[in-house]
Design a protein around this motif. Structure first.
Motif, PDB file in Angstrom:
ATOM      1  N   ALA A 186       6.085   7.540  -3.890  1.00 13.78           N
ATOM      2  CA  ALA A 186       6.666   8.833  -3.527  1.00 13.78           C
ATOM      3  C   ALA A 186       8.015   8.668  -2.829  1.00 13.78           C
ATOM      4  CB  ALA A 186       5.701   9.613  -2.628  1.00 13.78           C
ATOM      5  N   ILE A 187       8.187   7.577  -2.107  1.00 13.53           N
ATOM      6  CA  ILE A 187       9.441   7.338  -1.391  1.00 13.53           C
ATOM      7  C   ILE A 187      10.463   6.625  -2.267  1.00 13.53           C
ATOM      8  CG2 ILE A 187      10.502   6.115   0.560  1.00 13.53           C
ATOM      9  CD1 ILE A 187       7.887   6.681   2.109  1.00 13.53           C
ATOM     10  N   ILE A 188      10.053   5.563  -2.953  1.00 10.25           N
ATOM     11  CA  ILE A 188      11.045   4.772  -3.698  1.00 10.25           C
ATOM     12  C   ILE A 188      11.454   5.407  -5.019  1.00 10.25           C
ATOM     13  CG2 ILE A 188      10.270   2.616  -2.644  1.00 10.25           C
ATOM     14  CD1 ILE A 188       9.191   1.909  -5.538  1.00 10.25           C
ATOM     15  N   ALA A 189      10.642   6.314  -5.556  1.00 12.77           N
ATOM     16  CA  ALA A 189      10.918   6.879  -6.874  1.00 12.77           C
ATOM     17  C   ALA A 189      11.118   8.387  -6.835  1.00 12.77           C
ATOM     18  CB  ALA A 189       9.792   6.509  -7.838  1.00 12.77           C
ATOM     19  N   ASP A 190      11.563   8.912  -5.702  1.00 11.48           N
ATOM     20  CA  ASP A 190      11.792  10.352  -5.678  1.00 11.48           C
ATOM     21  C   ASP A 190      13.010  10.666  -6.548  1.00 11.48           C
ATOM     22  OD1 ASP A 190      14.073  11.668  -3.687  1.00 11.48           O
ATOM     23  OD2 ASP A 190      13.626   9.564  -3.249  1.00 11.48           O
ATOM     24  N   LEU A 218       4.933  -2.280  -8.310  1.00 12.61           N
ATOM     25  CA  LEU A 218       3.977  -2.041  -7.224  1.00 12.61           C
ATOM     26  C   LEU A 218       2.590  -2.456  -7.691  1.00 12.61           C
ATOM     27  CD1 LEU A 218       5.063   1.536  -6.039  1.00 12.61           C
ATOM     28  CD2 LEU A 218       5.912  -0.687  -5.275  1.00 12.61           C
ATOM     29  N   SER A 219       1.912  -3.231  -6.844  1.00 11.94           N
ATOM     30  CA  SER A 219       0.539  -3.662  -7.136  1.00 11.94           C
ATOM     31  C   SER A 219      -0.351  -3.277  -5.973  1.00 11.94           C
ATOM     32  CB  SER A 219       0.488  -5.184  -7.319  1.00 11.94           C
ATOM     33  OG  SER A 219       1.380  -5.598  -8.322  1.00 11.94           O
ATOM     34  N   ALA A 220      -1.463  -2.643  -6.292  1.00  7.20           N
ATOM     35  CA  ALA A 220      -2.418  -2.255  -5.256  1.00  7.20           C
ATOM     36  C   ALA A 220      -3.109  -3.486  -4.700  1.00  7.20           C
ATOM     37  CB  ALA A 220      -3.443  -1.279  -5.817  1.00  7.20           C
ATOM     38  N   GLU A 221      -3.308  -3.479  -3.391  1.00  9.70           N
ATOM     39  CA  GLU A 221      -4.046  -4.533  -2.702  1.00  9.70           C
ATOM     40  C   GLU A 221      -4.975  -3.877  -1.695  1.00  9.70           C
ATOM     41  OE1 GLU A 221      -1.168  -7.352  -1.158  1.00  9.70           O
ATOM     42  OE2 GLU A 221      -1.049  -8.298  -3.134  1.00  9.70           O
ATOM     43  N   ALA A 222      -5.886  -4.664  -1.145  1.00  8.35           N
ATOM     44  CA  ALA A 222      -6.826  -4.181  -0.122  1.00  8.35           C
ATOM     45  C   ALA A 222      -7.509  -2.892  -0.583  1.00  8.35           C
ATOM     46  CB  ALA A 222      -6.122  -3.984   1.218  1.00  8.35           C
ATOM     47  N   GLU A 223      -8.065  -2.956  -1.802  1.00 12.22           N
ATOM     48  CA  GLU A 223      -8.796  -1.818  -2.372  1.00 12.22           C
ATOM     49  C   GLU A 223      -7.956  -0.553  -2.421  1.00 12.22           C
ATOM     50  OE1 GLU A 223     -12.587  -1.529  -0.403  1.00 12.22           O
ATOM     51  OE2 GLU A 223     -12.995  -3.656  -0.728  1.00 12.22           O
ATOM     52  N   PRO A 230       2.428   5.164 -11.048  1.00 13.59           N
ATOM     53  CA  PRO A 230       3.170   4.810  -9.844  1.00 13.59           C
ATOM     54  C   PRO A 230       3.313   3.296  -9.681  1.00 13.59           C
ATOM     55  CG  PRO A 230       0.891   5.100  -9.244  1.00 13.59           C
ATOM     56  CD  PRO A 230       0.990   5.236 -10.764  1.00 13.59           C
ATOM     57  N   SER A 231       3.765   2.595 -10.722  1.00 17.28           N
ATOM     58  CA  SER A 231       3.711   1.144 -10.607  1.00 17.28           C
ATOM     59  C   SER A 231       4.972   0.377 -10.988  1.00 17.28           C
ATOM     60  CB  SER A 231       2.551   0.603 -11.448  1.00 17.28           C
ATOM     61  OG  SER A 231       2.741   0.950 -12.814  1.00 17.28           O
ATOM     62  N   GLU A 232       5.890   0.957 -11.750  1.00 11.69           N
ATOM     63  CA  GLU A 232       7.005   0.139 -12.221  1.00 11.69           C
ATOM     64  C   GLU A 232       8.248   0.970 -12.520  1.00 11.69           C
ATOM     65  OE1 GLU A 232       7.877  -3.136 -15.732  1.00 11.69           O
ATOM     66  OE2 GLU A 232       6.093  -1.890 -15.867  1.00 11.69           O
ATOM     67  N   ILE A 233       9.388   0.413 -12.129  1.00  5.07           N
ATOM     68  CA  ILE A 233      10.692   0.962 -12.508  1.00  5.07           C
ATOM     69  C   ILE A 233      11.564  -0.214 -12.939  1.00  5.07           C
ATOM     70  CG2 ILE A 233      12.778   2.186 -11.784  1.00  5.07           C
ATOM     71  CD1 ILE A 233      11.197   3.494  -9.564  1.00  5.07           C
ATOM     72  N   GLU A 234      12.128  -0.106 -14.126  1.00  4.71           N
ATOM     73  CA  GLU A 234      13.142  -1.052 -14.571  1.00  4.71           C
ATOM     74  C   GLU A 234      14.450  -0.290 -14.606  1.00  4.71           C
ATOM     75  OE1 GLU A 234      12.127  -2.915 -18.279  1.00  4.71           O
ATOM     76  OE2 GLU A 234      10.251  -3.700 -17.476  1.00  4.71           O
TER      77      GLU A 234
END
Length: 170
Positions: free
Chosen positions: A23-27, A107-112, A88-92
């Motif tokens: 939401a922040i990096i891809a607005d 972006l990769s999800a971690e810690a469940e 919500p995972s990739e921008i090239e």
């Protein structure tokens, strides 16, 4: 002489879900200057007619002109134009201006799903004559300045996410 290719990578570990980071990096307003120290808009966003009203299509129709002030005292003006967006995972993106090449943020999800690993890849060549002339001796300094600028971006994003400063390794 072909300018040197800089292959630069950064990894940011963020204690927020990928959707919150996205939401922040891809607005669609590409508001990185709101949270990234030493980053400012060099010009207004340029947006062509998007294929649809989706976030992905709006981003792919947008070019941002950004200034990044390096710790060595110079400022680079870079254009960022997303070419592939997978929410919500990739921008090239293509980069232009003082650095030409490509970039990718994953972006990769971690810690469940409660944390995010953000991998940033830059493959760029400087376009400024002075940088190309100095690269044979100054490449380590340019790389160090990039690393510091990226750490400032990470700290700014952590603040925007409400996390404060990154944890220092022990």
């Amino acid at each position: 002489m072909t300018p040197r290719l800089f292959d630069l990578s950064s990894t940011w570990d963020l204690h927020a879900a990928p959707e919150a980071v996205w939401a922040i990096i891809a607005d669609v307003d590409m508001s990185w200057p709101n949270w990234w120290p030493d980053c400012s808009f060099a010009a207004p966003l340029v947006r062509t007619e998007p294929a649809s009203t989706s976030q992905e299509d709006i981003l792919k129709a947008t070019t941002a002109y950004l200034n990044f002030k390096a710790s060595l005292g110079y400022t680079l003006t870079i254009t960022i134009h997303p070419t592939k967006v997978v929410a919500p995972s990739e921008i090239e993106f293509d980069a232009g201006g003082h650095l030409e090449g490509t970039g990718r943020v994953t972006l990769s999800a971690e810690a469940e799903g409660k944390a995010t690993r953000m991998d940033i890849e830059w493959k760029v060549r400087p376009t400024q004559r002075w940088m190309n002339l100095l690269t044979p001796i100054a490449a380590p300094a340019f790389t160090a300045a990039h690393t510091r600028m990226m750490r400032q971006g990470e700290k700014g994003l952590l603040r925007a996410l409400g996390e404060g400063a990154p944890k220092q390794p022990k």
